[in-house]
Enzyme design. Structure first.
Site, mmCIF file in Angstrom:
data_model
loop_
_atom_site.group_PDB
_atom_site.id
_atom_site.type_symbol
_atom_site.label_atom_id
_atom_site.label_comp_id
_atom_site.label_asym_id
_atom_site.label_seq_id
_atom_site.Cartn_x
_atom_site.Cartn_y
_atom_site.Cartn_z
ATOM 1 C CG ASP A 15 7.490 -5.906 -2.107
ATOM 2 O OD1 ASP A 15 7.243 -4.850 -1.494
ATOM 3 O OD2 ASP A 15 8.166 -5.937 -3.147
ATOM 4 C CG ASP A 17 6.157 0.852 -0.199
ATOM 5 O OD1 ASP A 17 5.244 1.534 -0.678
ATOM 6 O OD2 ASP A 17 7.250 1.331 0.135
#
Length: 87
Positions: A15, A17
């Site tokens: 992850d 972002d």
């Protein structure tokens, strides 16, 4: 650098972002660019209300707030395209 992983693991999820990359400024620019064609000004205050929401949910919020009938599919796609151009 090496990462220890369970040998039973079949996949890893990354992850980036908002976790490893700060992309909020690009998201804000993309939303502003997209919404302006509908006469909507995405101020910092409006943008801050988007935190944690999906693009489709954001369009529903914008429609409620500004009395518009924007298509969530169309606007989400346009926003994503603007994001890619500016990323």
């Amino acid at each position: 650098m090496s990462i220890q992983r369970d040998p039973r693991a079949r996949a890893l999820i990354f992850d980036l972002d908002g976790t490893l990359l700060d992309t909020m400024a690009v998201h804000k620019q993309a939303w502003r660019e997209t919404a302006v064609s509908y006469g909507i000004d995405i101020t910092d205050e409006v943008f801050d209300d988007f935190a944690g929401r999906t693009s489709h949910d954001i369009v529903r919020v914008l429609n409620e707030r500004f009395g518009t009938t924007m298509d969530p599919d169309v606007l989400a796609l346009a926003k994503d395209q603007a994001y890619v151009r500016h990323a």
